[in-house]
Write a protein that holds these residues in place. Sequence first.
Motif, mmCIF file in Angstrom:
data_model
loop_
_atom_site.group_PDB
_atom_site.id
_atom_site.type_symbol
_atom_site.label_atom_id
_atom_site.label_comp_id
_atom_site.label_asym_id
_atom_site.label_seq_id
_atom_site.Cartn_x
_atom_site.Cartn_y
_atom_site.Cartn_z
ATOM 1 N N TYR A 1 -15.404 40.650 30.440
ATOM 2 C CA TYR A 1 -14.140 40.470 31.197
ATOM 3 C C TYR A 1 -14.626 40.612 32.591
ATOM 4 N N TYR A 2 -15.342 41.597 32.939
ATOM 5 C CA TYR A 2 -15.866 41.878 34.368
ATOM 6 C C TYR A 2 -16.287 40.359 34.831
ATOM 7 N N THR B 1 -13.578 38.198 35.711
ATOM 8 C CA THR B 1 -12.951 38.352 36.831
ATOM 9 C C THR B 1 -13.831 37.750 38.253
ATOM 10 N N ALA C 1 -15.162 39.880 44.962
ATOM 11 C CA ALA C 1 -14.772 40.372 43.629
ATOM 12 C C ALA C 1 -16.218 41.090 42.845
ATOM 13 N N ALA D 1 -10.247 45.039 33.805
ATOM 14 C CA ALA D 1 -10.641 43.606 33.809
ATOM 15 C C ALA D 1 -10.096 42.788 32.665
ATOM 16 N N MET E 1 -6.565 42.019 33.852
ATOM 17 C CA MET E 1 -6.319 40.715 34.873
ATOM 18 C C MET E 1 -6.939 39.371 34.298
ATOM 19 N N THR E 2 -7.782 39.307 33.530
ATOM 20 C CA THR E 2 -8.118 37.906 32.745
ATOM 21 C C THR E 2 -7.137 37.331 32.045
#
Length: 486
Positions: free
Chosen positions: A42-43, A46, A179, A189, A192-193
């Motif tokens: 997920y990071y 992002t 980012a 993260a 956000m995703t």
Amino acid sequence: MSVGIIILAVAVLAVLGYVLGRRRALSLAASSGEKLHSLPGYYGYTVALFTAVPALVVLVCWLFLQPMAIESRVSGMIPDSVIPEGGARSLVMADVRRIANGLDAVLVQGGISEDELGQMRSDFSNVRSRLASVGVALGSDVPPQVFEAAKTFRQSAKTGNLLMTIVVLGLAVCFAPWAYRRIQPGMRARNMTESFVKALLLGSSLVAILTTVGIVGSLVVETVLFFKMYPAQDFFFSTVWNPQFRGGSDLGILPLLWGTFYVSLISLIVAVPLGLMIAIYLSEYAGATTRGIVKPAIEVLAGIPTIVYGLFALITVGPFLRDWLAQPLGLGNSSSSVLTAGLVMGIMIIPFVSSLSDDIINAVPQALRDGSYGLGATHSETIRQVVLPAALPGIVGAVLLAASRAIGETMIVVLGAGASAKLDINPFEAMTTVTVKIVSQLTGDTEFASPETLVAFALGLTLFVITLGLNVLALYIVRKYREQYE
């Protein structure tokens, strides 16, 4: 730089950002001993999203706004004196775009250099010969202002594309490090995703709605403009369709509506009974082997291009009906007829009825059949009195889909039924439909602002309203029968 290369470059930066972002999250978690809030991927997502999304949004907006800005600027360079009498500025702008594209082709092929292009102001014979070598023919009456506008158009487009490349790639390059530096173990993260994915799904669901609104809006705007030039009562109630681009046109829609209704009716008379009988046989009588062979063979009909059906109607079905029915009965001498187009179109839409009806009949619960058999009903009685009433709403939807397909068909009508707009009940006469005339009115080098061109939008809006009415009626019938059955 072309748009494809820009998108590819942004995609490469996004992939690189994903890899680096994921690696940074793992590295920070290992060095600090702090647990990651989200999975490492997920990071990376992002960073990839912040790299790609702003750049691509700006790219789409730029591609939408730049042509309008260039058109507005270049159009102001063309004086009214160079516009032909009775012509339109849009036609001159079409010449400007054509010449600008030709100049690009000449430069690519090495015919002239940028310096030579900048010096060409009066030697139009040389310009014409160079453009003719790449397939752009100029008439003898091309004004110098038009050529200068074409050069400005080309230069503005070139400059705009360069600025677009710099801005889009610059955004991607700037947002990627930003980012990347924001990544921390406690960063949400995943939230956000997933928020971005939800927004993407919402935008995707709105595409169909916004597309419909845009289509209807454009039709309404152009139709209103048409009715300011041509009386609405003459359009809706006149029985003559005779467009004359030099004036004195009769633009009555009734012959076109009659042709559309007649051809669609014949096609449905052919497709609906055959399609339903095929669906009943495949779902209730055929074995697994027979069904596995017959159903795919029938569905192949839906994959045949309509131009092939049109050629079949023109070469085979039309002459056969003319020689064996129309001429012996004294009903006509033309191979193009409503019956020809209707029969071939009916064959084309059989899969729409049979496949959908077959799936719907198979979806009827087996318990209903077993209950009918338990009450002493035969197989055929069960189909007529239980299965078909249960599947009726879906069958109506299948028939409606087939009807919409028939109403919107163009190529089969052009080759099979001709292009003659008339009111006649003889199925062996050549007629035409609304869709065919929409195409014919919008093709060719004609002035867009004339009633003979804008009438295509009025025809399209009328056809849209009729189709919408059929959908509403079908929905009412489906709900009524569904309530009775339930």
